[in-house]
Scaffold this active site. Structure first.
Site, PDB file in Angstrom:
ATOM      1  N   ASP A 263      11.988  -5.305  30.915  1.00  0.00           N
ATOM      2  CA  ASP A 263      13.054  -6.016  31.619  1.00  0.00           C
ATOM      3  C   ASP A 263      14.381  -5.848  30.881  1.00  0.00           C
ATOM      4  O   ASP A 263      14.690  -4.756  30.412  1.00  0.00           O
ATOM      5  CB  ASP A 263      12.671  -7.495  31.749  1.00  0.00           C
ATOM      6  CG  ASP A 263      13.194  -8.132  33.021  1.00  0.00           C
ATOM      7  OD1 ASP A 263      14.396  -8.415  33.073  1.00  0.00           O
ATOM      8  OD2 ASP A 263      12.414  -8.346  33.964  1.00  0.00           O
TER       9      ASP A 263
ATOM     10  N   SER B 193      11.006 -11.478  41.177  1.00  0.00           N
ATOM     11  CA  SER B 193      11.040 -11.304  39.722  1.00  0.00           C
ATOM     12  C   SER B 193      10.391 -12.475  39.008  1.00  0.00           C
ATOM     13  O   SER B 193       9.778 -12.311  37.949  1.00  0.00           O
ATOM     14  CB  SER B 193      12.492 -11.179  39.232  1.00  0.00           C
ATOM     15  OG  SER B 193      13.013  -9.901  39.475  1.00  0.00           O
TER      16      SER B 193
ATOM     17  N   HIS C 243      17.621 -12.369  32.532  1.00  0.00           N
ATOM     18  CA  HIS C 243      16.482 -12.099  33.414  1.00  0.00           C
ATOM     19  C   HIS C 243      15.193 -11.894  32.625  1.00  0.00           C
ATOM     20  O   HIS C 243      14.147 -12.472  32.935  1.00  0.00           O
ATOM     21  CB  HIS C 243      16.816 -10.864  34.251  1.00  0.00           C
ATOM     22  CG  HIS C 243      15.889 -10.600  35.391  1.00  0.00           C
ATOM     23  ND1 HIS C 243      14.733  -9.864  35.243  1.00  0.00           N
ATOM     24  CD2 HIS C 243      15.945 -10.939  36.708  1.00  0.00           C
ATOM     25  CE1 HIS C 243      14.123  -9.762  36.412  1.00  0.00           C
ATOM     26  NE2 HIS C 243      14.831 -10.402  37.317  1.00  0.00           N
TER      27      HIS C 243
END
Length: 605
Positions: A151, A569, A231
């Site tokens: 990620d 996600s 994220h």
């Protein structure tokens, strides 16, 4: 290795029938050269030998005057894959790429594209719904499972990566904790056992203008495993974060935050920046993760469903295939291009593809009208408006249109459509009949015009609360919106306030498929149902990097150590955590067995 014989014929026919322009012949771009499973003679396992073999192959292919003439040159080699699969990344012209595709050891050659990121109580909800954490499984579970999260990196200071009470790192771990200017090896511990990052490698050519977007991605990734987006930290803590008591997001969603497998270890692989993700770096991360010794890989990344490619040029499908061969389960997000059919991505049969659902919690932002009626909307806002405070004049956007502005644009809060003098200090009501302007843009338009708040009438994405910060915002559907418009038309001086958000638990119905969650079937796998599983992906509280943007922090508050995010996600690491939990109780199970166990014990809705 069996090579698709017709592939080279098609490439040759293309070169004969469609001559390349002079610019295309000399412009170099980043290409992935995929060579399949490593062979005994390829130097697999020996980094220097594999890289030397790849350099030799590159050096033998140079295009001169439109003809292939083998001669030595200085090739541009970016990545070399040699663990789970074999291949490399290089700066090539189109003719050089076509020439390499004819090589007997090459399976496919494709451009290195930029991929997209697909962006607490959720685990309590899952435990209630699925019965995953039975006492019997809990007693058998160990802390030796390693989850690799590919990620945007990690924020290691988060309490979700605290290693208090954890045993020694598994002896089979072969990974690295890479350093950077803002990331020292000491940041890794018994919980966060590895951290890698991928950028432009030494000796590689600078990105050309034709590949500028990918160049911006890779340039921004150089230097450190630290997360600068938030994220990756959110996903990693969702999968395997330690238990953190009294976690909350500025008073909302308060409770104990934890990952799906709190006893598991985490290794992060940074392949993304704010601008996107490099497909070649992602392939390298999968290759490294398999070699490092991870058991489960979580990937909340993918390409747009509009540009889906076949499996031989899909970096995630290729990497996941070889990881699966090595006994590593790969869990991927299904994408956020729903609700239309044929929008699911990462749909290769060997990938565990995840859709997003709601949980039994929503964030309510009530609108109190001047006549005393209370309309319950949805949003996250931390405004200072209250029942005992001032009431604000309420105006429909079409009634506050700027000069020469169509009422339809003002009613949709188009940028520049509102008359500041008619809006300043008032509560604006806008609709969402035109999808060209997002909710966030409408909010910024109203805020920039001096409005005291915004009521949005729109059924689209109403299931996903928008975080409006300190600005008073609430979203309602068409039915409740009609009541608000009727009130505006029924009185000379309509007023309203929007109260700060409160979280509502035990909300029904739940779970429901999120509106944004991509739907199947997969374009290349219509006979195989995709996505495979659905997991919480709406308004998920998890660890985050502290925001430095004042607009993200409510007035008078310090940056939060947690964030609320939505997307497939967020659903993906829920399944990765669940898979790690099952793996810890059944260490000998294959990826297919774990996948089967999760799919056959889920709740059908």
């Amino acid at each position: 290795m069996v090579k698709r014989a017709h592939f080279g014929i098609l490439v040759l026919a293309y070169r004969l029938l469609v001559p390349l322009s002079a610019e295309a012949q000399h412009t170099k771009e980043s290409y992935v050269v995929y060579m399949g499973s490593p062979s005994a003679s390829s130097g697999a396992g020996d980094v220097e030998a594999a890289r030397a073999a790849h350099l030799e192959m590159l050096s033998s292919v140079v295009v001169a005057s439109g003809e292939l003439e083998p001669r030595l040159s200085t090739p541009s080699l970016t990545h070399s894959y040699h663990h789970a699969f074999e291949g490399f990344v290089a700066e090539l012209t189109e003719e050089e790429a076509a020439a390499l595709s004819d090589h007997e050891r090459v399976v496919s050659v494709f451009r290195d594209r930029a991929l997209q990121l697909h962006t607490t109580r959720s685990w309590d909800f899952l435990d209630t719904q699925s019965g995953l954490r039975t006492d019997r499984l809990g007693r058998r579970a160990s802390g030796d499972v390693i989850i690799g999260v590919i990620d945007t990196g990690v924020w290691p200071e988060s309490q979700s990566f605290n290693d208090a009470g954890m045993g020694d790192v598994p002896a089979r771990w072969r990974g690295l904790c890479m350093e950077g200017p803002d990331f020292k090896k000491s940041k890794c511990n018994k919980k966060l056992i590895g951290a890698r990052y991928y950028g432009i490698q030494a000796g590689s050519a600078a990105p050309t203008s034709s590949n500028a977007s990918l160049g911006a991605v890779t340039a921004a990734m150089t230097g450190s495993p630290r997360d600068t987006v938030g994220h990756g930290t959110h996903c990693a803590s969702t999968a395997a974060g330690a238990v953190v008591a009294d976690a909350e997001y500025y008073g909302l969603a308060r409770g104990a935050a934890k990952g799906g497998a709190p006893a598991s270890r985490v290794a992060t692989y940074k392949v993304c920046s704010m601008g996107g993700c490099s497909s070649s770096a992602l392939l390298k991360a999968i290759d490294d993760a398999v070699s490092d010794g991870v058991d489960v890989i979580s990937i909340s990344i993918g390409m747009s469903s509009a540009f889906a490619s076949d499996f031989l040029s899909d970096p995630i499908a290729l990497g996941a295939f070889h990881a699966h061969q090595r006994g590593v389960l790969v869990v991927c997000s299904g994408g956020n291009d729903g609700p239309n059919p044929y929008t699911v991505v990462n749909s290769a049969p060997w990938i565990l593809t995840v859709a997003a659902s709601s949980i039994d919690r929503t964030f309510q932002s009530s609108i109190v009208l001047g006549n005393g009626n209370v309309v319950k909307g949805v949003a996250i806002n931390f405004s200072n408006q209250s029942l005992s405070g001032d009431r604000f004049p309420l105006v429909f956007g079409a009634q506050a249109a700027g000069r020469y502005t169509p009422a339809s644009e003002a009613s949709n809060c188009y940028p520049g459509s509102l008359d500041v003098q008619k809006v300043a200090g008032k509560m604006v009501v806008c609709v969402g009949t035109n999808s060209m302007v997002s909710r966030r843009v409408k909010k910024l338009v109203a805020e920039g015009s001096g409005a005291s708040g915004l009521v949005l009438i729109d059924d689209t994405e109403k299931d996903v609360p928008l975080d409006a910060g300190s600005f008073a915002f609430s979203q309602v559907g068409a039915d409740l919106g009609a009541q608000i418009l009727d009130y505006i038309n029924s009185t000379k001086n309509p007023t309203a306030v929007i109260l700060p958000t409160e979280d509502v638990k035990l909300f029904k119905p739940a779970p429901m498929v999120a509106s944004f969650s991509a739907r199947g079937p997969g374009g290349l796998t219509e006979s195989i149902l995709k996505p495979d599983l659905m997991a919480p992906g709406v308004s998920i509280l998890a660890a985050a990097m502290p925001s430095t943007d004042k607009a993200d922090v409510p007035d008078g508050k310090k940056p939060s150590a947690f964030a609320i995010k939505s997307g497939t996600s967020m659903a993906c690491p829920h399944v990765a955590g669940a898979a790690a939990f099952v793996k810890s109780a059944h260490p000998g199970w294959s990826p297919s067995m774990i996948r089967s166990a999760l799919m056959t014990t889920g709740i059908y809705t």
